[in-house]
Design a protein around this motif. Sequence first.
Motif, short mmCIF file in Angstrom:
data_model
loop_
_atom_site.label_atom_id
_atom_site.label_comp_id
_atom_site.label_asym_id
_atom_site.label_seq_id
_atom_site.Cartn_x
_atom_site.Cartn_y
_atom_site.Cartn_z
N MET A 66 0.85 -1.18 0.00
CA MET A 66 0.00 0.00 0.00
C MET A 66 0.89 1.24 0.00
O MET A 66 1.85 1.34 0.76
CB MET A 66 -0.90 -0.03 1.24
N ILE A 67 0.57 2.20 -0.80
CA ILE A 67 1.33 3.43 -0.92
C ILE A 67 0.53 4.55 -0.26
O ILE A 67 -0.66 4.72 -0.54
CB ILE A 67 1.61 3.78 -2.39
N PHE A 68 1.22 5.30 0.62
CA PHE A 68 0.58 6.43 1.28
C PHE A 68 0.99 7.72 0.57
O PHE A 68 2.16 7.96 0.34
CB PHE A 68 0.99 6.53 2.76
N VAL A 69 0.02 8.50 0.23
CA VAL A 69 0.27 9.76 -0.45
C VAL A 69 -0.09 10.89 0.52
O VAL A 69 -1.16 10.88 1.11
CB VAL A 69 -0.57 9.88 -1.74
N ASN A 70 0.84 11.82 0.66
CA ASN A 70 0.60 12.96 1.54
C ASN A 70 -0.30 13.95 0.82
O ASN A 70 0.12 14.65 -0.09
CB ASN A 70 1.93 13.61 1.93
N THR A 71 -1.55 14.00 1.23
CA THR A 71 -2.50 14.91 0.59
C THR A 71 -2.40 16.32 1.16
O THR A 71 -2.98 17.25 0.62
CB THR A 71 -3.94 14.40 0.77
N ASN A 72 -1.67 16.49 2.26
CA ASN A 72 -1.53 17.79 2.89
C ASN A 72 -0.27 18.53 2.45
O ASN A 72 0.10 19.52 3.04
CB ASN A 72 -1.51 17.64 4.42
N PHE A 73 0.40 18.01 1.40
CA PHE A 73 1.65 18.63 0.97
C PHE A 73 1.44 20.08 0.55
O PHE A 73 2.24 20.96 0.86
CB PHE A 73 2.27 17.82 -0.18
N GLY A 74 0.34 20.35 -0.14
CA GLY A 74 0.03 21.72 -0.56
C GLY A 74 -0.16 22.64 0.63
O GLY A 74 0.32 23.78 0.64
N ASP A 75 -0.85 22.16 1.68
CA ASP A 75 -1.04 22.95 2.88
C ASP A 75 0.29 23.21 3.59
O ASP A 75 0.54 24.31 4.07
CB ASP A 75 -2.01 22.25 3.85
N THR A 76 1.12 22.19 3.63
CA THR A 76 2.43 22.33 4.26
C THR A 76 3.27 23.36 3.52
O THR A 76 3.94 24.19 4.15
CB THR A 76 3.17 20.97 4.28
N MET A 77 3.22 23.35 2.19
CA MET A 77 3.99 24.33 1.41
C MET A 77 3.46 25.75 1.62
O MET A 77 4.23 26.69 1.69
CB MET A 77 3.95 23.97 -0.08
N LYS A 78 2.14 25.90 1.76
CA LYS A 78 1.57 27.22 2.01
C LYS A 78 2.06 27.78 3.35
O LYS A 78 2.44 28.94 3.45
CB LYS A 78 0.04 27.16 2.02
N ILE A 79 2.05 26.93 4.36
CA ILE A 79 2.54 27.35 5.69
C ILE A 79 4.01 27.70 5.62
O ILE A 79 4.45 28.70 6.17
CB ILE A 79 2.25 26.25 6.74
N PHE A 80 4.78 26.87 4.92
CA PHE A 80 6.22 27.12 4.78
C PHE A 80 6.47 28.45 4.07
O PHE A 80 7.31 29.25 4.50
CB PHE A 80 6.87 25.97 4.01
N LYS A 81 5.74 28.72 2.99
CA LYS A 81 5.91 29.97 2.25
C LYS A 81 5.52 31.18 3.09
O LYS A 81 6.21 32.20 3.08
CB LYS A 81 5.09 29.94 0.96
N LYS A 82 4.42 31.07 3.85
CA LYS A 82 4.00 32.17 4.71
C LYS A 82 5.04 32.43 5.80
O LYS A 82 5.35 33.58 6.12
CB LYS A 82 2.64 31.88 5.34
N THR A 83 5.58 31.36 6.38
CA THR A 83 6.60 31.50 7.41
C THR A 83 7.86 32.14 6.84
O THR A 83 8.44 33.05 7.44
CB THR A 83 6.94 30.13 8.03
#
Length: 166
Positions: free
Chosen positions: A1-18
């Motif tokens: 089973m492969i797990f895909v991080n669906t929150n990657f876009g949210d993580t990048m938004k937080i990173f960019k804002k920071t």
Amino acid sequence: MIFVNTNFGDTMKIFKKTLFFLFLVFILSSFIVGICYLLPKPKIDKSNIITVYDRNENILIQTHYDLVGEYIEINDINENFLLCFISSEDEDFYKHHGFSIKGIIRALYSNMTYNTTQGGSTISQQLARSLFLDNEKSIFRKIKEAFLTLRIELHYDKIEILEQYL
């Protein structure tokens, strides 16, 4: 089973804002330091004028060094006294540039946790306050104190700051 991080876009938004926030803090800090550097050197006077006021702000006593004592060069002060003074008043004096984050956090924690009043000011901050400001308890005085402290730190070395403070 492969797990895909669906929150990657949210993580990048937080990173960019920071990252953007840190960039703004850097730009603002650089601007403030630049202004402090370009302003004239604050005048540190080698006098020991002491003024005592009554409750109505009238001068009761005003003395000068000839009545209180005389100015002593830092080279004439015992080295052990200087080391003891620095270790008790501002142990990171030679490590910071006017502000001690550790001291500020310690004072805030103590003041909030134990409902006491503990200062987090460095020797440089205390010098700025004693030379140029009054003891008013306000955020505006703290901002002025921070600005003056930065100017003192930019224009004077640690020995000159310590000598004037003592």
